[in-house]
Write an enzyme that holds these catalytic residues in place. Structure first.
Site, PDB file in Angstrom:
ATOM      1  CD1 TRP A  25       9.605   5.911   6.766  1.00  0.00           C
ATOM      2  CD2 TRP A  25       8.424   7.655   5.994  1.00  0.00           C
ATOM      3  NE1 TRP A  25      10.332   7.057   7.011  1.00  0.00           N
ATOM      4  CE2 TRP A  25       9.641   8.137   6.562  1.00  0.00           C
ATOM      5  CE3 TRP A  25       7.514   8.565   5.460  1.00  0.00           C
ATOM      6  CZ2 TRP A  25       9.952   9.483   6.585  1.00  0.00           C
ATOM      7  CZ3 TRP A  25       7.833   9.905   5.485  1.00  0.00           C
ATOM      8  CH2 TRP A  25       9.035  10.356   6.029  1.00  0.00           C
ATOM      9  CB  ILE A  26       6.121   1.882   0.877  1.00  0.00           C
ATOM     10  CG1 ILE A  26       5.931   3.342   0.426  1.00  0.00           C
ATOM     11  CG2 ILE A  26       5.062   0.969   0.287  1.00  0.00           C
ATOM     12  CD1 ILE A  26       4.671   4.006   0.943  1.00  0.00           C
ATOM     13  N   PRO A  72       7.545  11.550   1.627  1.00  0.00           N
ATOM     14  CG  PRO A  72       9.653  11.713   0.641  1.00  0.00           C
ATOM     15  CD  PRO A  72       8.253  11.281   0.358  1.00  0.00           C
ATOM     16  N   GLY A  73       6.743  14.145   2.377  1.00  0.00           N
ATOM     17  CA  GLY A  73       6.004  15.303   2.872  1.00  0.00           C
ATOM     18  C   GLY A  73       4.535  15.044   3.102  1.00  0.00           C
ATOM     19  CD  GLN A 119      -0.535  -2.415  48.239  1.00  0.00           C
ATOM     20  OE1 GLN A 119      -0.028  -1.325  48.492  1.00  0.00           O
ATOM     21  NE2 GLN A 119      -1.527  -2.925  48.962  1.00  0.00           N
ATOM     22  CB  SER A 141       3.550   7.300   3.687  1.00  0.00           C
ATOM     23  OG  SER A 141       2.551   6.979   4.622  1.00  0.00           O
ATOM     24  CD  GLU A 165      -3.165   0.544   8.734  1.00  0.00           C
ATOM     25  OE1 GLU A 165      -4.394   0.493   8.906  1.00  0.00           O
ATOM     26  OE2 GLU A 165      -2.448  -0.467   8.619  1.00  0.00           O
ATOM     27  CG  PHE A 172      -1.934   1.010   1.351  1.00  0.00           C
ATOM     28  CD1 PHE A 172      -3.110   0.913   0.628  1.00  0.00           C
ATOM     29  CD2 PHE A 172      -1.768   2.090   2.220  1.00  0.00           C
ATOM     30  CE1 PHE A 172      -4.113   1.863   0.755  1.00  0.00           C
ATOM     31  CE2 PHE A 172      -2.764   3.052   2.355  1.00  0.00           C
ATOM     32  CZ  PHE A 172      -3.939   2.939   1.616  1.00  0.00           C
ATOM     33  CB  ALA A 173       2.730   2.839  -2.614  1.00  0.00           C
TER      34      ALA A 173
END
Length: 387
Positions: free
Chosen positions: A148-149, A120-121, A268, A118, A353, A115-116
């Site tokens: 970040w894939i 960098p910006g 305790q 994301s 997500e 799922f691509a």
């Protein structure tokens, strides 16, 4: 009605999945290389019928599947979830030809999806996508990058979201199914805290056509959000599975480990900490189940419930795993220890997500949207006093 307990059939299935993950999948996971797609593990998910079950599951069943696998083998859970995340746009918006070509391969565990979204910006602000689709004859050429894939750069195909129109925000985004061997598409791995594969993709005039589109032109943002809404409660389930594994390990450790003249559980400070871990884990689980049931029943408040479930479950898992490490002491920080592994795994779900801060924004937006159309007891009282 929200689900507050599992029936015997559901519980038996969860138990079966935990055992299956521990006995069949964990040995394959342990042979895998950190940061690389574990294809034997993905293939086993297909052979065991879990990927087939994934694509036929409702939200609650998906949550039970992810929670149970996460308890015994986080690598198997992640491999399964990434297959779903990458291929669900194909299920919901793909053409018959696309589904015929790719879905049997994904379900069998022979093809790896990704799922691509994301960039960098453009992380949490998914509407800020900059990957450009430049018109080229009857199609487009993609130029830009994704970052970040998960499963990149080793996936066999990518669900890619690119800007085909000049509208601001969510308008003008189209989803494409792009095979990994497409001209102009290259990728590189990223070394991350989490052990599962994550990478960057570069598009240098990569050609796509209308036959590659998933859904309508300029309708890709809807495809992306529908996919995320489907999987958001089950991210919470993944977190609950990790929290439960950490809690059970802590119960066993504090019952056996002696210090200051007796088992740790008799202190305790320790027993109260464990009780707090258990309460938070159960609260997160119930909220996840309720969100999934709301999704399956078509409730109107699914965005709010899903955001609440992901928020509470991922934050709870971070708390529980951290507390478990503290109660285990230095041994939990040793490479190969269950909690050392969970400590690395548990951090990322608070970001991907939709980060925790994004979930709070969604919840607040939903709450104030409802407030504009309803009057609570305070407003009713004020109205009566004025009249």
């Amino acid at each position: 009605m929200p689900v507050f307990s599992l029936d015997p059939v559901q519980q038996a299935w969860c138990d079966e999945l935990r055992t299956l993950a521990a006995e069949k999948l964990r040995p394959l996971a342990e042979k895998g290389e950190a940061g690389r797609v574990n294809r034997p593990l993905v293939a086993a998910l297909g052979e065991l019928g879990l990927l087939q079950r994934l694509f036929g599951a409702g939200a609650l069943e998906l949550c039970l599947l992810r929670e149970s696998l996460a308890y015994s083998c986080t690598e198997a859970e992640t491999a399964l979830a990434l297959q779903g995340l990458g291929a669900y746009p194909l299920v919901q918006a793909g053409t018959a030809a696309q589904r015929e070509r790719w879905l049997p391969e994904v379900i069998a565990g022979r093809a790896v999806s990704a799922f691509a979204l994301s960039e960098p910006g453009a992380g949490s602000d998914a509407a800020a996508l900059a990957l450009e689709a430049v018109p080229d004859g009857d199609g487009w050429r993609l130029s830009g990058e994704k970052r970040w894939i998960s499963n990149a750069p080793e996936a066999d195909f990518y669900t890619v979201f690119a800007r085909t129109g000049h509208g601001a925000g969510a308008r003008g985004i189209t989803a494409f199914l792009v095979p990994a061997d497409r001209e102009g598409l290259t990728g590189s791995p990223l070394e991350m805290l989490s052990p599962h594969p994550i990478g960057a993709l570069a598009f240098a005039g990569t050609p796509v056509t209308r036959d590659d589109m998933l859904g309508d032109e300029n309708g890709g943002f809807r495809v992306a959000m529908s996919t995320l809404n489907q999987f958001r409660p089950s991210v919470g389930a993944f977190a609950v599975g990790m929290a439960q594994a950490a809690l059970d390990a802590t119960l066993a450790h504090t019952a056996r480990r002696t210090a200051f003249g007796g088992p740790l559980k008799d202190l305790q400070a320790v027993s109260h900490q464990v009780a707090e871990m258990a309460v938070r884990t159960e609260a997160a689980r119930l909220l996840v189940y309720a969100a999934a049931e709301a999704y399956d029943s078509g409730a109107a408040d699914v965005p709010k419930r899903s955001a609440m479930a992901k928020l509470l479950a991922t934050e709870t898992a971070q708390y529980v795993v951290d507390a478990a490490v503290q109660l285990h002491g230095a041994r939990a920080l040793q490479r190969g220890h269950l909690l050392e592994h969970l400590y690395r795994e548990v951090r990322a779900p608070r970001i991907y997500e939709g980060a925790t801060e994004v979930q709070r924004t969604i919840i607040a937006k939903e709450l104030y949207s409802k407030e504009r159309h309803t009057r609570g007891p305070y407003e009713e009282r004020q109205t009566k006093e004025r009249t």
